[in-house]
Design an enzyme around this catalytic site. Structure first.
Site, mmCIF file in Angstrom:
data_model
loop_
_atom_site.group_PDB
_atom_site.id
_atom_site.type_symbol
_atom_site.label_atom_id
_atom_site.label_comp_id
_atom_site.label_asym_id
_atom_site.label_seq_id
_atom_site.Cartn_x
_atom_site.Cartn_y
_atom_site.Cartn_z
ATOM 1 N N LYS A 90 0.837 -1.205 0.000
ATOM 2 C CA LYS A 90 0.000 0.000 0.000
ATOM 3 C C LYS A 90 0.870 1.252 0.000
ATOM 4 O O LYS A 90 0.596 2.220 -0.713
ATOM 5 C CB LYS A 90 -0.954 -0.023 1.208
ATOM 6 C CG LYS A 90 -2.066 -1.049 1.042
ATOM 7 C CD LYS A 90 -2.839 -1.339 2.313
ATOM 8 C CE LYS A 90 -3.803 -2.505 2.058
ATOM 9 N NZ LYS A 90 -4.525 -2.968 3.248
ATOM 10 N N GLN A 109 -4.850 -1.805 9.421
ATOM 11 C CA GLN A 109 -4.675 -3.131 8.812
ATOM 12 C C GLN A 109 -5.238 -4.207 9.750
ATOM 13 O O GLN A 109 -4.868 -4.258 10.922
ATOM 14 C CB GLN A 109 -3.173 -3.369 8.547
ATOM 15 C CG GLN A 109 -2.885 -4.623 7.772
ATOM 16 C CD GLN A 109 -3.414 -4.580 6.343
ATOM 17 O OE1 GLN A 109 -3.300 -3.578 5.645
ATOM 18 N NE2 GLN A 109 -4.026 -5.663 5.908
ATOM 19 N N ASP A 165 -11.242 2.402 3.979
ATOM 20 C CA ASP A 165 -11.677 1.032 3.677
ATOM 21 C C ASP A 165 -13.195 0.917 3.538
ATOM 22 O O ASP A 165 -13.692 -0.118 3.087
ATOM 23 C CB ASP A 165 -11.238 0.093 4.809
ATOM 24 C CG ASP A 165 -9.962 -0.668 4.482
ATOM 25 O OD1 ASP A 165 -9.663 -0.814 3.280
ATOM 26 O OD2 ASP A 165 -9.296 -1.118 5.430
#
Ligand code: NAD
Length: 278
Positions: A52, A96, A119
């Site tokens: 990422k 994460q 997200d």
């Protein structure tokens, strides 16, 4: 019939090039910023976070990685997110997953303000997705929809069968297909006569996590087959769909690797630009 293979790697690369072009020439202070929080030493998570970071830097997005030790307390993590929520440089925040035991994942995900939720997992954004008002959509299903759209198939009125009901893939994929006027069926581990249900699908999205679970005899001739699964079998990566047999029935199919996988990060970058108002 032999299906056309949907090249997710190429489609993702094109999206990334387009975003890079849009951001080129901007001074660093005017670029979108994505903060990624990693707690602990999970090796797979560490790889994802590095991917990422690299993708952000290549695209021209400012990357803020916060690596915290395994024994980080929940309050400390909440305080860090609070700081990122207030930071003017940060437009998107992602924690994460999975988080270490002892940390309440729902609490952490809900601590990110919905306006910075890269997200799309915050409960407010989940609600917005199902009520058709979403600003950001979860990255993997967003990528799935981009791949389906790349086929040019008109979705309105088609039967879509999603296999898997996770919060990160199956459920949001179902919401997005419904928003596009598909008749959506969601299958899961308790579904009876699953092959018969899958055979109805003009669109099949397989997000199960079991190698070669969906076989060609379950595929309606001419279907669009999206294989989300990433499984290690006999030392190589395979999807949830038995590729060779499905290839002979479908009109379009994604490979593993090189299908949905590359789209997830491309979607994350798109969400970051969206949250930054670019
Ligand atoms: P998950 O384990 O959270 O969910 C799996 C789902 O499959 C569950 O809803 C379960 O009900 C269903 N299922 C399990 N066994 C079944 C059975 N026998 N019959 C019918 N349904 C069954 O998994 P997830 O996080 O949604 O991920 C699914 C797969 O997609 C995994 O292989 C994962 O690695 C992969 N994945 C890929 C990406 C990507 O970027 N390509 C992103 C996320 C997940």
């Amino acid at each position: 019939m032999t299906a056309m293979i949907i090249d997710g790697k190429k489609i993702a690369a094109q999206l990334r090039e387009d975003m890079k072009a849009r951001l080129s020439g901007r001074p660093a202070k005017d670029r979108p910023g994505l903060a990624v929080v990693l707690v602990g030493d999970d090796p797979a998570s560490a790889v994802y976070v590095r991917q990422k970071e690299k993708a952000c830097l290549e695209t021209g997005i400012n990357s803020f990685i916060r690596r915290l030790p395994e024994d980080t307390g929940q309050d400390e993590l909440l305080a860090l997110i609070e700081g990122l929520n207030r930071s003017e440089e940060v437009h998107g925040i992602l924690v994460q997953l999975p988080l270490p035991d002892g940390i309440d994942t729902k609490r952490i995900v809900s601590a990110i303000i919905p306006e910075k939720d890269a997200d799309g997992f915050h409960p407010v954004n989940v609600g917005r997705l199902w009520s058709g008002e979403s600003v950001v959509e979860p990255c993997t299903p967003k990528g799935i929809m981009t791949l389906i759209d790349s086929t040019g198939v008109e979705l309105k009125g088609l039967e879509a069968v999603v296999i898997g009901r996770s919060n990160i893939v199956g459920k949001p994929a179902a919401a997005m297909l419904l928003a596009r006027h598909c008749t959506v069926t969601v299958c899961h581990s308790r579904t009876e006569d699953l092959p018969d249900v899958v055979r109805r699908g003009d669109i099949v999205v397989a997000a199960i996590g079991r190698p070669n679970f969906v076989t060609g005899d379950m595929i309606k001739p001419g279907a669009v087959v999206i294989d989300v699964g990433i499984n290690r079998a006999d030392g190589r990566l395979v999807g949830d769909v038995e590729f060779e047999s499905a290839l002979r029935k479908a009109a379009f199919i994604t490979p593993v690797p090189g299908g949905v996988g590359p789209m997830t990060i491309a979607s994350l970058l798109r969400n970051t630009l969206r949250l930054a108002g670019v």
